[in-house]
Design an enzyme around this catalytic site. Sequence first.
Site, PDB file in Angstrom:
ATOM      1  CB  CYS A 103      -3.151   0.511  -2.555  1.00 62.60           C
ATOM      2  SG  CYS A 103      -3.130   2.253  -3.023  1.00 62.60           S
TER       3      CYS A 103
ATOM      4  CB  THR B  48      -4.842   4.874  -5.174  1.00 63.66           C
ATOM      5  OG1 THR B  48      -5.665   5.507  -4.196  1.00 63.66           O
ATOM      6  CG2 THR B  48      -4.352   5.884  -6.174  1.00 63.66           C
TER       7      THR B  48
ATOM      8  CG  ASP C 132      -1.772   1.244   1.324  1.00 64.34           C
ATOM      9  OD1 ASP C 132      -2.394   1.594   0.308  1.00 64.34           O
ATOM     10  OD2 ASP C 132      -1.820   1.890   2.385  1.00 64.34           O
ATOM     11  CB  SER C 133       0.244   4.781  -0.633  1.00 67.25           C
ATOM     12  OG  SER C 133      -0.914   4.915   0.162  1.00 67.25           O
TER      13      SER C 133
ATOM     14  CG  HIS D 100      -4.815   5.036   4.248  1.00 67.71           C
ATOM     15  ND1 HIS D 100      -4.218   4.485   3.151  1.00 67.71           N
ATOM     16  CD2 HIS D 100      -3.821   5.626   4.960  1.00 67.71           C
ATOM     17  CE1 HIS D 100      -2.912   4.733   3.192  1.00 67.71           C
ATOM     18  NE2 HIS D 100      -2.647   5.425   4.279  1.00 67.71           N
TER      19      HIS D 100
ATOM     20  CB  CYS E 190      -9.130   4.614   0.308  1.00 68.39           C
ATOM     21  SG  CYS E 190      -7.517   4.987   1.036  1.00 68.39           S
TER      22      CYS E 190
ATOM     23  CD  GLU F 199       0.038   7.017   6.015  1.00 69.46           C
ATOM     24  OE1 GLU F 199       1.168   7.036   6.519  1.00 69.46           O
ATOM     25  OE2 GLU F 199      -0.464   5.972   5.515  1.00 69.46           O
TER      26      GLU F 199
ATOM     27  N   GLY G  51      -3.118   8.848  -3.833  1.00 73.21           N
ATOM     28  CA  GLY G  51      -4.459   9.125  -4.357  1.00 73.21           C
ATOM     29  C   GLY G  51      -4.667  10.494  -4.973  1.00 73.21           C
TER      30      GLY G  51
HETATM   31  N1  DGL Z   1      -4.661   3.262   0.834  1.00 67.37           N
HETATM   32  C1  DGL Z   1      -4.678   3.705  -0.495  1.00 67.37           C
HETATM   33  C2  DGL Z   1      -5.932   3.388  -1.227  1.00 67.37           C
HETATM   34  O1  DGL Z   1      -6.496   2.372  -0.912  1.00 67.37           O
HETATM   35  C3  DGL Z   1      -4.037   4.951  -0.922  1.00 67.37           C
HETATM   36  C4  DGL Z   1      -4.143   6.168  -0.151  1.00 67.37           C
HETATM   37  C5  DGL Z   1      -3.261   7.194  -0.760  1.00 67.37           C
HETATM   38  O2  DGL Z   1      -2.062   6.972  -0.794  1.00 67.37           O
HETATM   39  O3  DGL Z   1      -3.774   8.207  -1.238  1.00 67.37           O
HETATM   40  O4  DGL Z   1      -6.362   4.077  -2.127  1.00 67.37           O
END
Ligand code: DGL
Length: 266
Positions: free
Chosen positions: A69, A71, A6-7, A185, A183, A149, A39
Amino acid sequence: MIGIFDSGLGGLSALKEARRLMPHEDIVYFGDTGRVPYGTRSRETIIKYSLQDMNFLASHNIDAVMVACGTASSNALDTLREAYPSIPIIGVIDAGARAAAKATKNNIIGIAGTPSTIGSRAFETKLREINGDFEMISAACPLFVPLVENGFISPDDEITKLAAKTHLKNIIEAGADTLILGCTHYPIIAGAISRVIPYATLINVGAAAAEELREIMASRGRVDTNRIGKVQYFVSDEPQGFERIASIFLGEEITDSVARIDIEKY
Ligand code: DGL
């Protein structure tokens, strides 16, 4: 061994479920904390970063990969599969859409995601394939990832509840009974999100993908054993912030096992 990327911290929502479903599997997790968020970036950049993340995971002895992720799943999945045709790679979009289609009773589905995921309309495309009658309301939620984050993850964090109320306004007004947390997150702040849309079923797309991953692993002869798998965590920036928030979210100390790597080398 399963690879998950993931990011940043978001993929932990998928990892948590993968561990619950497949406690015997070893997992290597990469969170691109040095370059989060993805994102709000261009498709080209998201593809480039995702390929590097995949290259890093592929340098381990992995059987399958989960792109945890939304994105990266909505922008880069085909590219990753072309680059690594022999490794099963699953994303979170299809599994998340299937889980939402199963959950809704009134056929009104909200979709929350990063600006890039919402712009790609990937969830709508998949949901329309499943059932042309769904009413779908989507919302880009750019404040959610920085809130996660930076550790504003308590259900009582006023700032997170206010962001949720603002971002999800149209979905709340439309009366969606199901909300795709598009997402990875977002499940980390599911508590605060639930406070502003309490009647909706929240779809954790990483958890939905973890269930599909279990089927893939089982079909490859990876069956439940008594061993407890190890998790190795890697990040691309200082491990401390990641360790702290990950420990809270996962409910266990992970202090000794987070290593920093230079993702630009991959
Ligand atoms: N957790 C990620 C997602 O599912 C990316 C969040 C991000 O880096 O913008 O989209």
